[in-house]
Design a protein around this motif. Sequence first.
Motif, PDB file in Angstrom:
ATOM      1  N   LYS A 121      18.656 -13.780   4.113  1.00 42.49           N
ATOM      2  CA  LYS A 121      18.023 -12.617   4.719  1.00 42.49           C
ATOM      3  C   LYS A 121      18.756 -11.339   4.323  1.00 42.49           C
ATOM      4  CE  LYS A 121      16.460 -15.270   8.726  1.00 42.49           C
ATOM      5  NZ  LYS A 121      16.554 -15.444  10.200  1.00 42.49           N
ATOM      6  N   GLN A 122      17.975 -10.344   3.921  1.00 42.19           N
ATOM      7  CA  GLN A 122      18.481  -8.991   3.636  1.00 42.19           C
ATOM      8  C   GLN A 122      19.445  -8.937   2.456  1.00 42.19           C
ATOM      9  OE1 GLN A 122      19.791  -8.215   7.771  1.00 42.19           O
ATOM     10  NE2 GLN A 122      18.200  -6.629   7.838  1.00 42.19           N
ATOM     11  N   VAL A 123      19.265  -9.847   1.483  1.00 48.05           N
ATOM     12  CA  VAL A 123      20.035  -9.745   0.248  1.00 48.05           C
ATOM     13  C   VAL A 123      19.422  -8.649  -0.624  1.00 48.05           C
ATOM     14  CG1 VAL A 123      20.744 -12.154   0.309  1.00 48.05           C
ATOM     15  CG2 VAL A 123      18.643 -11.509  -0.927  1.00 48.05           C
ATOM     16  N   ILE A 124      20.131  -8.297  -1.698  1.00 50.44           N
ATOM     17  CA  ILE A 124      19.660  -7.260  -2.607  1.00 50.44           C
ATOM     18  C   ILE A 124      19.167  -7.924  -3.889  1.00 50.44           C
ATOM     19  CG2 ILE A 124      20.309  -5.222  -3.956  1.00 50.44           C
ATOM     20  CD1 ILE A 124      22.525  -4.714  -1.901  1.00 50.44           C
ATOM     21  N   ILE A 125      17.914  -7.606  -4.277  1.00 44.82           N
ATOM     22  CA  ILE A 125      17.356  -8.110  -5.529  1.00 44.82           C
ATOM     23  C   ILE A 125      16.592  -6.982  -6.209  1.00 44.82           C
ATOM     24  CG2 ILE A 125      17.137 -10.463  -4.611  1.00 44.82           C
ATOM     25  CD1 ILE A 125      14.090  -9.944  -4.422  1.00 44.82           C
ATOM     26  N   ASP A 126      16.214  -7.218  -7.468  1.00 41.41           N
ATOM     27  CA  ASP A 126      15.299  -6.317  -8.152  1.00 41.41           C
ATOM     28  C   ASP A 126      13.868  -6.690  -7.761  1.00 41.41           C
ATOM     29  OD1 ASP A 126      17.129  -4.755  -9.667  1.00 41.41           O
ATOM     30  OD2 ASP A 126      17.407  -6.459 -11.029  1.00 41.41           O
ATOM     31  N   GLN A 127      12.973  -5.722  -7.811  1.00 37.91           N
ATOM     32  CA  GLN A 127      11.590  -5.993  -7.426  1.00 37.91           C
ATOM     33  C   GLN A 127      10.981  -7.098  -8.276  1.00 37.91           C
ATOM     34  OE1 GLN A 127       9.133  -2.491  -7.391  1.00 37.91           O
ATOM     35  NE2 GLN A 127       7.606  -3.414  -6.057  1.00 37.91           N
ATOM     36  N   ALA A 128      11.363  -7.149  -9.554  1.00 39.90           N
ATOM     37  CA  ALA A 128      10.801  -8.165 -10.444  1.00 39.90           C
ATOM     38  C   ALA A 128      11.220  -9.573 -10.040  1.00 39.90           C
ATOM     39  CB  ALA A 128      11.232  -7.876 -11.882  1.00 39.90           C
ATOM     40  N   GLN A 129      12.296  -9.709  -9.284  1.00 37.42           N
ATOM     41  CA  GLN A 129      12.759 -11.031  -8.874  1.00 37.42           C
ATOM     42  C   GLN A 129      11.957 -11.617  -7.717  1.00 37.42           C
ATOM     43  OE1 GLN A 129      16.927  -9.500  -8.551  1.00 37.42           O
ATOM     44  NE2 GLN A 129      17.481 -11.491  -9.446  1.00 37.42           N
ATOM     45  N   THR A 130      11.052 -10.821  -7.159  1.00 38.39           N
ATOM     46  CA  THR A 130      10.226 -11.318  -6.056  1.00 38.39           C
ATOM     47  C   THR A 130       9.425 -12.538  -6.485  1.00 38.39           C
ATOM     48  OG1 THR A 130      10.039  -9.066  -5.183  1.00 38.39           O
ATOM     49  CG2 THR A 130       8.465 -10.682  -4.379  1.00 38.39           C
ATOM     50  N   LEU A 131       8.904 -12.518  -7.706  1.00 42.40           N
ATOM     51  CA  LEU A 131       8.140 -13.660  -8.211  1.00 42.40           C
ATOM     52  C   LEU A 131       9.026 -14.887  -8.371  1.00 42.40           C
ATOM     53  CD1 LEU A 131       5.843 -11.923 -10.862  1.00 42.40           C
ATOM     54  CD2 LEU A 131       5.235 -12.704  -8.561  1.00 42.40           C
ATOM     55  N   GLN A 132      10.275 -14.690  -8.740  1.00 42.75           N
ATOM     56  CA  GLN A 132      11.205 -15.821  -8.848  1.00 42.75           C
ATOM     57  C   GLN A 132      11.439 -16.455  -7.488  1.00 42.75           C
ATOM     58  OE1 GLN A 132      14.733 -14.268 -10.679  1.00 42.75           O
ATOM     59  NE2 GLN A 132      13.707 -13.697 -12.587  1.00 42.75           N
ATOM     60  N   LEU A 133      11.601 -15.619  -6.468  1.00 40.07           N
ATOM     61  CA  LEU A 133      11.787 -16.152  -5.119  1.00 40.07           C
ATOM     62  C   LEU A 133      10.545 -16.886  -4.639  1.00 40.07           C
ATOM     63  CD1 LEU A 133      13.725 -13.292  -3.274  1.00 40.07           C
ATOM     64  CD2 LEU A 133      14.619 -15.456  -4.124  1.00 40.07           C
ATOM     65  N   ALA A 134       9.373 -16.384  -5.010  1.00 39.05           N
ATOM     66  CA  ALA A 134       8.129 -17.057  -4.635  1.00 39.05           C
ATOM     67  C   ALA A 134       8.057 -18.436  -5.276  1.00 39.05           C
ATOM     68  CB  ALA A 134       6.933 -16.209  -5.058  1.00 39.05           C
ATOM     69  N   GLU A 135       8.494 -18.532  -6.516  1.00 41.00           N
ATOM     70  CA  GLU A 135       8.504 -19.823  -7.207  1.00 41.00           C
ATOM     71  C   GLU A 135       9.475 -20.785  -6.533  1.00 41.00           C
ATOM     72  OE1 GLU A 135       9.552 -21.611 -11.660  1.00 41.00           O
ATOM     73  OE2 GLU A 135       9.141 -19.467 -11.402  1.00 41.00           O
ATOM     74  N   ALA A 136      10.650 -20.276  -6.171  1.00 42.40           N
ATOM     75  CA  ALA A 136      11.641 -21.113  -5.496  1.00 42.40           C
ATOM     76  C   ALA A 136      11.127 -21.573  -4.138  1.00 42.40           C
ATOM     77  CB  ALA A 136      12.950 -20.342  -5.339  1.00 42.40           C
ATOM     78  N   LEU A 137      10.438 -20.683  -3.426  1.00 44.90           N
ATOM     79  CA  LEU A 137       9.903 -21.036  -2.107  1.00 44.90           C
ATOM     80  C   LEU A 137       8.834 -22.111  -2.218  1.00 44.90           C
ATOM     81  CD1 LEU A 137       9.860 -20.482   0.928  1.00 44.90           C
ATOM     82  CD2 LEU A 137       8.165 -18.689   0.502  1.00 44.90           C
ATOM     83  N   ALA A 138       7.989 -22.011  -3.226  1.00 43.91           N
ATOM     84  CA  ALA A 138       6.938 -23.010  -3.416  1.00 43.91           C
ATOM     85  C   ALA A 138       7.537 -24.393  -3.642  1.00 43.91           C
ATOM     86  CB  ALA A 138       6.050 -22.609  -4.595  1.00 43.91           C
ATOM     87  N   VAL A 139       8.609 -24.452  -4.405  1.00 48.40           N
ATOM     88  CA  VAL A 139       9.282 -25.734  -4.651  1.00 48.40           C
ATOM     89  C   VAL A 139       9.927 -26.242  -3.365  1.00 48.40           C
ATOM     90  CG1 VAL A 139      11.156 -26.871  -5.891  1.00 48.40           C
ATOM     91  CG2 VAL A 139       9.672 -25.247  -7.090  1.00 48.40           C
TER      92      VAL A 139
END
Length: 228
Positions: free
Chosen positions: A197-215
């Motif tokens: 929660k509340q980590v710092i990422i680049d906006q482009a990494q949002t899709l990477q997190l979505a992929e990780a969440l799906a898995v």
Amino acid sequence: MATLTLRRTRVTLPSLNERGLHLSQVTSLEGARGRVSEFHYGDADLRALDLSDAHLMDGRISGVRVERARLEGVRVDSVEVAGCDLSSLYWSDSKITRAVFRDCKLMGSVLENVTLADVLFENCKLDYSTLTRIRAAGPVIFSQCSLRETTFTAAELSAAAFEECDLRLTEFDGGTYRAMDLRGNDLSRIRGLGSLKQVIIDQAQTLQLAEALAVELGITYGEDLDAA
């Protein structure tokens, strides 16, 4: 005093080239009353390294290979560790301040109740390690490190930053990571997203997190069912 800056995180590095500081070659890290200072320990092959209630200060450790290392209650101040193989290390109840670990193998290590402040891990292998109740009391940087299948459990890493690290199947299991900087890393295969929660990422990494969440959620895509 030398520093290394990664975006918002600045680590103060060991000052081993200061005028008047002479590093003496030692044959052991066991000193009088548990203290070793202004030292260089290197090029050693050991079956075991056991240190307890020790204080390592103003020194350099290089080219050391250990089959089994156990460090308990060890305080480290202004120390460089380079080119060492400390795989399967067990390190507990200790404090590491103003230290650099560079080009080291720490695979399968266990770190427990270790406090870090002004610590740099650079080009290190920490795959399959378990870091439990690790606390970043000051800035900590992981740069170009491999942390495959490493688990952070109940860690406090708000003052930490990662860059160009291999985070495949790295797991964050509880803890505090607010403001931890994960920019510049592939996050598509990390685990334990609920802890980040509340980590710092680049906006482009949002899709990477979505992929990780799906898995992590075991999502099944309808397109795959229709094609079966």
